[in-house]
Design a protein around this motif. Structure first.
Motif, PDB file in Angstrom:
ATOM      1  N   SER A 118      -3.689   5.129  -8.939  1.00 53.86           N
ATOM      2  CA  SER A 118      -4.657   5.519  -7.924  1.00 53.86           C
ATOM      3  C   SER A 118      -5.625   4.375  -7.625  1.00 53.86           C
ATOM      4  O   SER A 118      -6.004   4.143  -6.476  1.00 53.86           O
ATOM      5  CB  SER A 118      -5.393   6.762  -8.430  1.00 53.86           C
ATOM      6  OG  SER A 118      -6.738   6.723  -8.089  1.00 53.86           O
ATOM      7  N   TYR A 156       0.843  -1.200   0.000  1.00 56.50           N
ATOM      8  CA  TYR A 156       0.000   0.000   0.000  1.00 56.50           C
ATOM      9  C   TYR A 156       0.878   1.251   0.000  1.00 56.50           C
ATOM     10  O   TYR A 156       0.640   2.207  -0.716  1.00 56.50           O
ATOM     11  CB  TYR A 156      -0.921  -0.002   1.221  1.00 56.50           C
ATOM     12  CG  TYR A 156      -1.609   1.330   1.439  1.00 56.50           C
ATOM     13  CD1 TYR A 156      -2.647   1.737   0.601  1.00 56.50           C
ATOM     14  CD2 TYR A 156      -1.189   2.201   2.444  1.00 56.50           C
ATOM     15  CE1 TYR A 156      -3.254   2.962   0.763  1.00 56.50           C
ATOM     16  CE2 TYR A 156      -1.793   3.432   2.611  1.00 56.50           C
ATOM     17  CZ  TYR A 156      -2.822   3.806   1.776  1.00 56.50           C
ATOM     18  OH  TYR A 156      -3.420   5.031   1.932  1.00 56.50           O
ATOM     19  N   ASN A 157       1.928   1.193   0.818  1.00 52.23           N
ATOM     20  CA  ASN A 157       2.821   2.343   0.917  1.00 52.23           C
ATOM     21  C   ASN A 157       3.491   2.640  -0.420  1.00 52.23           C
ATOM     22  O   ASN A 157       3.599   3.800  -0.842  1.00 52.23           O
ATOM     23  CB  ASN A 157       3.878   2.046   1.984  1.00 52.23           C
ATOM     24  CG  ASN A 157       4.229   3.287   2.763  1.00 52.23           C
ATOM     25  OD1 ASN A 157       3.785   4.374   2.429  1.00 52.23           O
ATOM     26  ND2 ASN A 157       5.020   3.119   3.802  1.00 52.23           N
ATOM     27  N   ASP A 175      -6.071   0.032  -0.091  1.00 56.56           N
ATOM     28  CA  ASP A 175      -6.581   0.720   1.093  1.00 56.56           C
ATOM     29  C   ASP A 175      -7.853   0.028   1.581  1.00 56.56           C
ATOM     30  O   ASP A 175      -8.083  -0.103   2.784  1.00 56.56           O
ATOM     31  CB  ASP A 175      -6.854   2.186   0.744  1.00 56.56           C
ATOM     32  CG  ASP A 175      -6.976   3.031   1.999  1.00 56.56           C
ATOM     33  OD1 ASP A 175      -6.252   2.740   2.975  1.00 56.56           O
ATOM     34  OD2 ASP A 175      -7.806   3.954   2.016  1.00 56.56           O
ATOM     35  N   CYS A 234       2.343   1.829  -3.403  1.00 60.59           N
ATOM     36  CA  CYS A 234       1.345   2.300  -4.365  1.00 60.59           C
ATOM     37  C   CYS A 234       0.926   3.734  -4.072  1.00 60.59           C
ATOM     38  O   CYS A 234       0.699   4.525  -4.985  1.00 60.59           O
ATOM     39  CB  CYS A 234       0.125   1.394  -4.350  1.00 60.59           C
ATOM     40  SG  CYS A 234       0.450  -0.179  -5.109  1.00 60.59           S
ATOM     41  N   ARG A 235       0.817   4.049  -2.791  1.00 59.64           N
ATOM     42  CA  ARG A 235       0.405   5.402  -2.436  1.00 59.64           C
ATOM     43  C   ARG A 235       1.441   6.408  -2.933  1.00 59.64           C
ATOM     44  O   ARG A 235       1.112   7.456  -3.452  1.00 59.64           O
ATOM     45  CB  ARG A 235       0.237   5.515  -0.917  1.00 59.64           C
ATOM     46  CG  ARG A 235      -0.466   6.782  -0.507  1.00 59.64           C
ATOM     47  CD  ARG A 235      -0.463   6.926   0.991  1.00 59.64           C
ATOM     48  NE  ARG A 235       0.901   6.864   1.526  1.00 59.64           N
ATOM     49  CZ  ARG A 235       1.228   7.188   2.755  1.00 59.64           C
ATOM     50  NH1 ARG A 235       0.300   7.554   3.609  1.00 59.64           N
ATOM     51  NH2 ARG A 235       2.476   7.120   3.164  1.00 59.64           N
ATOM     52  N   THR A 246      -3.966   1.798  -5.409  1.00 62.37           N
ATOM     53  CA  THR A 246      -3.869   2.311  -4.048  1.00 62.37           C
ATOM     54  C   THR A 246      -5.210   2.179  -3.331  1.00 62.37           C
ATOM     55  O   THR A 246      -5.282   1.781  -2.166  1.00 62.37           O
ATOM     56  CB  THR A 246      -3.442   3.796  -4.088  1.00 62.37           C
ATOM     57  OG1 THR A 246      -2.316   3.912  -4.920  1.00 62.37           O
ATOM     58  CG2 THR A 246      -3.124   4.310  -2.703  1.00 62.37           C
ATOM     59  N   ARG A 247      -6.263   2.497  -4.061  1.00 63.64           N
ATOM     60  CA  ARG A 247      -7.584   2.447  -3.430  1.00 63.64           C
ATOM     61  C   ARG A 247      -8.005   1.007  -3.117  1.00 63.64           C
ATOM     62  O   ARG A 247      -8.626   0.746  -2.098  1.00 63.64           O
ATOM     63  CB  ARG A 247      -8.611   3.130  -4.334  1.00 63.64           C
ATOM     64  CG  ARG A 247      -8.485   4.650  -4.262  1.00 63.64           C
ATOM     65  CD  ARG A 247      -9.638   5.332  -4.940  1.00 63.64           C
ATOM     66  NE  ARG A 247      -9.322   5.667  -6.316  1.00 63.64           N
ATOM     67  CZ  ARG A 247     -10.221   6.126  -7.193  1.00 63.64           C
ATOM     68  NH1 ARG A 247     -11.478   6.272  -6.832  1.00 63.64           N
ATOM     69  NH2 ARG A 247      -9.864   6.446  -8.410  1.00 63.64           N
ATOM     70  N   SER A 263       1.167   6.674  -6.757  1.00 67.32           N
ATOM     71  CA  SER A 263      -0.063   7.370  -7.121  1.00 67.32           C
ATOM     72  C   SER A 263       0.091   8.874  -6.906  1.00 67.32           C
ATOM     73  O   SER A 263      -0.343   9.691  -7.708  1.00 67.32           O
ATOM     74  CB  SER A 263      -1.207   6.829  -6.271  1.00 67.32           C
ATOM     75  OG  SER A 263      -2.331   7.616  -6.415  1.00 67.32           O
ATOM     76  N   HIS A 264       0.761   9.214  -5.808  1.00 66.44           N
ATOM     77  CA  HIS A 264       0.976  10.635  -5.516  1.00 66.44           C
ATOM     78  C   HIS A 264       1.932  11.263  -6.508  1.00 66.44           C
ATOM     79  O   HIS A 264       1.827  12.440  -6.834  1.00 66.44           O
ATOM     80  CB  HIS A 264       1.534  10.762  -4.096  1.00 66.44           C
ATOM     81  CG  HIS A 264       1.719  12.170  -3.649  1.00 66.44           C
ATOM     82  ND1 HIS A 264       2.947  12.712  -3.405  1.00 66.44           N
ATOM     83  CD2 HIS A 264       0.828  13.145  -3.434  1.00 66.44           C
ATOM     84  CE1 HIS A 264       2.810  13.978  -3.055  1.00 66.44           C
ATOM     85  NE2 HIS A 264       1.532  14.265  -3.060  1.00 66.44           N
TER      86      HIS A 264
END
Lengths: 444, 559
Positions: A364, A342-343, A371, A345-346, A367-368, A349-350
């Protein structure tokens, strides 16, 4: 190779290591002075025969890149130094710039002499304030000492170095994104061809090199090709496309280790050796579950793959994308891969610049999904969906302009392939890392 | 001749022709779906909708397929190249890209203006998947009404193709639009207080392949599938942009540009785009009128029937001509079509071979306005779009007709001077300029003519002073030919019926000439081509979608 003596990091612990006087006392700018009298072609030939591969991530042979410049170009030709070090876990350029700026400046000067450039732009990520101040002082010292400016040491060679601080975005480390950003535009990577060597900064031929690559150039000139090729991993004779991995490399070790830090070793050291011998082992006596070989976009090594040599070819043999920046991040066995992924991908995505559809939306979406899994809402089919999304984002289907999308997809592909049971157990057990606000309210 | 293979069909390329894969496929009628690529804008290859398989011909003649899919917009087609645009690999990439584009899309087609002509709808139907696999809440972005006076942005419908941004940078040069933020949070926006109000701004609505940028003027007025489209020409300046007139139930709802490399290219200006409102103005002359202009009942309407008025016009003119054949005149408007000018000039000379013919006022506003602009507002060469100062669609056409009928056509000023000198007993004046062509001063002069016949579509200072007022039609109500500044003859076509009592000018004049049957543009053009050498190019009768150049020396287009 127990007797290995650091070269790139040799001076970092000396007092006053950033000053010109101390650098000169250690023989500094000798290589540059030697090059001033040499023909550019012979410098390029030296670097090319040393087999120096770019340290920025892609590992493209540096000397070969220099030969891509158009012949007899009326100029200007630019050198852009990529100091936008932004791959998570990577901090080798920072140490080089903060502790030994003249080593880099000498490398820049030699490279400019070789490619016929009279202006170098150093693109520095904004967060590196100390690096900026140190480099600024060092460049000023060089101007005062006649090592930069017009007619350097009476050789007729002119060189200016411009320090440019970026506005802090991962994509500015992509070479054409960096060029766009230098031009004052939004850092959207360009479509290639034309490659920067043909049409780059301000539509002029431009070479983009990483900080560590240029530092290596200095030592190749002063110590010779044989010295450089004496360490590392020679090409695999059965693979004609393998160019080999020669020379010293700075490895950054971080994550769950006892002594994180940056060490210089010959290319080809294994992940296990790095962790156990150079970083004091996995922290708290635990075992490693996964190791990032070279920045998160390269994927993961599983615990069984820790003996993989970290040279340019090694990680690729076990399903990783490559060596990347050689930023080794260790994940211990008590960490959930769901959270690790997740980290990753976040972050991607950012940092996706948002130009190409698959990367903009795919990063994104992944990431979602992760999450949601972290909130305890995962479904078993989510894993296949993640893999499918990751596969449609990659470079190999050809879906994006730059490599960020591939780098964002790779850790997902790797993690689910190598740690699928972790994810399945997490989802089946209804685990969650995050408790939603609604649930918190209901609980209290 | 270089040849490429698209989906196994050979496509011949011109020796110097530079096509990308999308254009090469268009040659064989195959559509490679695309969003960000537009022929008039730079290539960014960012939407990734046009990915195709490409194979290059090697020197030894073998075809080597490239390992990756390539964006068709960015890949130039070369001799021997193989392009595969319908393989399972390509279709999978198209479906994946569409799924991405629809992830955060609100799917509000029922309330979206673009529905029916939307790139997302069409491509989803053809290339997409039937459902979304997104489980999470969509990313919702705020609508931006402040983008421009004529434009509104539904941010959440945007697919970030950046066509609009590139248009304002490359064609208008005004660069109001930009991309803010990053990744999935990206949005199109303007700088605060700097809305997109340049004179070409309306084009971004047409360029937007989805329903993100909408025209405030057209917003929620019509469903596009109700609209009937007619190919026509914008009458608002001498550029003569090819347009489509969209109407429903005899009301025009919008004008959109139509691609015509011979006329203006791909775009049109906002003056033309929104400059049709007078068609439905309450100032329209809705009935013909015959008025008492002398004696006790001055100003009294004597008749409102075409059947009575038209014969009376002919008879009154003939009566005046029989007394003073030289004191008959006509003012032909640059808003008339070639055919109308030809009919009226012929009619006047039949009434009196010594009739005087003049060209009406040609409105000139400022100077030609060229785009793109630089940051100081100065035009950059070469111009990509020009809004002309000459605000009349057919000066050249009417002039050509006048010159063929009289040695030296008079100007509007000459005619006014003749009127003031009492040299004119009967004058047939055609208006047509919706911005007003006749000042109070001119009207007072013209009122002195004993037999004043005015044919116009809007009331003007002179319309109340005419003995005969003939209610004509707007450009969207008529058929005919306009000749633009560069000598390009294009057809305007009737798309709506005018107010009940009005008639298209061509029909009024057809009847005045005593011609039988209905007005037939094509046969009349053939007749004109025979009679007027300068207009010989009209001999084709129908001028096609992109028109015909008058000058024989210039290459004739294949229509």
């Amino acid at each position: 190779m127990p007797t290995f003596e650091p070269v790139l990091l040799a001076r970092i612990n000396k007092p006053d290591s950033t000053s010109l006087a101390s650098y000169r006392a250690d023989g500094g700018y000798g290589a540059f002075t030697k090059c001033l009298g040499e023909a550019p072609e012979s410098i390029i030939e030296t670097v090319k025969s040393a087999g120096l591969r770019g340290r920025g991530g892609a590992g493209f042979p540096c000397g070969v890149k220099w030969t891509f410049l158009p012949k007899n170009h009326p100029g200007p030709i630019y050198l852009a130094v990529n100091a936008d070090e932004s791959e998570p876990g990577t901090f080798n350029n920072r140490i080089l710039m903060e502790k030994d700026p003249h080593q880099l400046i000498e490398g820049i000067a030699i490279a400019c002499k070789a490619i016929g450039s009279h202006k170098a732009f150093l693109y520095l990520r904004y967060e590196y304030g100390t690096s900026y101040r140190v480099l600024d002082a060092a460049v000023n010292e060089c101007y005062a000492a006649g090592l930069l400016g017009k007619n350097i040491q009476g050789s007729g060679f002119d060189l200016d170095i411009v320090l440019h601080r970026g506005a802090a975005a991962y994509i500015c480390g992509e070479e054409t994104g960096l060029i766009e950003s230098l031009e004052g535009k939004r850092a959207w990577p360009r479509i290639k061809p034309p490659f920067p060597a043909i049409e780059g900064l301000f539509r002029k031929p431009t070479i983009v090199n990483n900080v560590e690559t240029l530092c290596c150039v200095t030592h190749i000139i002063s110590r010779g090709v044989d010295w450089f090729k004496s360490m590392g991993v020679p090409p695999d004779p059965t693979n004609p496309r393998d160019l080999g991995s020669f020379g010293p490399k700075l490895y950054c070790i971080s994550g769950h280790v006892e002594k994180p830090g940056c060490v210089e070793l010959p290319l080809g050291v294994t992940a296990r050796e790095l962790i156990d011998e150079h970083a004091g082992g996995v922290w708290k006596g635990r075992k490693a579950k996964a190791v990032v070989p070279g920045g998160i976009s390269m994927g993961f090594l599983s615990a069984a793959e820790l003996d993989t040599p970290l040279d340019f070819a090694g990680p690729g043999k076990v399903g990783c994308l490559g060596l990347g920046t050689a930023a080794v991040v260790v994940v211990d066995d008590q960490t959930s891969m769901v959270d690790v992924l997740y980290n990753c991908c976040r972050f991607m995505s950012h940092e996706s610049c948002g130009q190409c559809t698959p990367c903009r939306e795919g990063t994104s979406w992944m990431t979602r999904i992760l999450d949601r899994i972290r909130h305890g809402q995962g479904r078993s089919e989510d894993l296949d969906l993640l893999v499918e999304v990751a596969e449609s984002m990659g470079i190999i289907p050809g879906t994006t302009i730059c490599g960020l999308s591939d780098g964002a997809a790779w850790p997902v592909k790797n993690a689910i392939k190598k740690f699928r049971s972790d994810f399945e157990e997490y989802i089946a057990a209804g685990n969650k890392t995050v408790t939603s606000a609604q649930e918190l309210m209901a609980a209290h | 001749m270089p040849t490429a293979l698209v989906n196994n069909t050979p496509v011949e390329l011109g020796p110097t022709e530079q096509l990308n894969c999308i254009q090469a496929a268009q040659r064989i009628g195959f559509e490679i779906p695309h969003y960000c690529w537009h022929p008039a804008l730079s290539v960014v290859a960012s939407c990734r909708m046009c990915l195709v398989e490409v194979g290059d011909k090697k020197p030894d003649g073998t075809i080597v397929m490239r390992p990756k899919l390539e964006p068709g917009c960015q890949t130039p087609v070369k001799d021997g190249m193989v392009i595969i645009a319908d393989s399972p690999k390509v279709k999978a990439a198209q479906a994946a890209t569409l799924e991405y584009l629809l992830l955060n899309h609100p799917l509000d087609c029922p309330t979206c203006d673009q529905a029916g002509e939307c790139g997302l709808q069409d491509y989803s139907y053809k290339y997409g998947r039937g459902y979304s696999r997104l489980q999470e809440p969509k990313n919702i972005k705020p609508d931006k009404d402040h983008i421009g006076d004529q434009i509104t942005l539904f941010t959440d419908r945007c697919i970030m193709c950046t066509r609009c941004v590139r248009f304002t940078r490359e064609v208008s040069g005004t660069a109001e639009l930009m991309v803010t933020d990053r990744g999935t949070n990206e949005e199109i926006d303007v700088f605060p207080g700097e809305p997109c109000n340049n004179k070409l701004a309306g084009n971004v609505v047409d360029l937007c392949p989805v329903g993100a940028l909408c025209s405030k003027d057209f917003l929620y007025k019509q469903r596009v599938w109700w609209l009937k489209t007619t190919k026509s020409v914008c009458p608002n300046c001498s550029t003569g942009c090819s347009v489509e007139v969209d109407q429903n139930e005899d009301r025009v709802h919008r004008l959109t540009p139509r691609v015509n490399p011979q006329a203006q290219g791909h775009f049109m200006c906002d003056e033309g785009r929104f400059g049709w409102k007078y068609i439905h103005s309450d100032q329209r002359i809705t009935f013909p009128e015959a008025r008492d202009v002398s004696g006790e009942g001055i100003g009294r309407v004597l008749s409102r029937g075409w059947d009575e008025i038209l014969p009376a016009v002919v008879q009154s003119l003939k009566k005046r001509a029989s007394v003073h054949p030289k004191k008959i005149g006509a003012i032909l408007s640059p808003w008339m079509t070639v055919e109308e000018a030809y009919l009226l000039a012929g009619f006047m000379l039949k009434v009196s071979p010594k009739a005087k013919l003049a060209l009406g006022p040609v409105r000139i506003e400022g100077e030609d306005d060229k785009y793109p602009k630089d940051i100081h507002g100065a035009a950059i060469e070469p111009a990509k779009f020009t809004i002309r100062a000459e605000k009349a669609p057919n000066r050249r056409g009417v002039e050509a007709v006048l010159k063929s009928f009289t040695e030296s056509p008079m100007t509007y000023g000459d005619m006014l001077a003749q009127v003031a000198a009492g040299e004119i007993d009967a004058l047939y004046v055609v208006g047509g300029d919706p911005a007003g062509w006749c000042s109070e001063e001119d009207a007072a002069k013209l009122a002195a003519v004993p037999l004043l016949i005015v044919q116009d579509l809007l009331h003007s200072p002179v319309s109340g002073k005419a003995a005969f007022l003939l209610s004509g039609g707007a450009f969207a109500e008529r058929d005919g030919t306009f000749i633009n500044h560069a000598g390009l003859a294009q057809e305007i076509r009737r798309s709506v019926r005018g107010p009940d009592g009005s008639r298209p000018d061509n029909r009024i004049l057809w009847d005045l000439c005593g011609r039988t049957g209905l007005y037939q543009g094509a046969s009349l053009r053939r007749e004109i081509a025979k009679k007027i050498p300068a207009l010989a190019a009209l001999a084709a009768g129908t001028l096609g979608d992109i028109g015909v150049k008058l000058m024989a020396s210039e290459p004739q287009p294949a229509s």
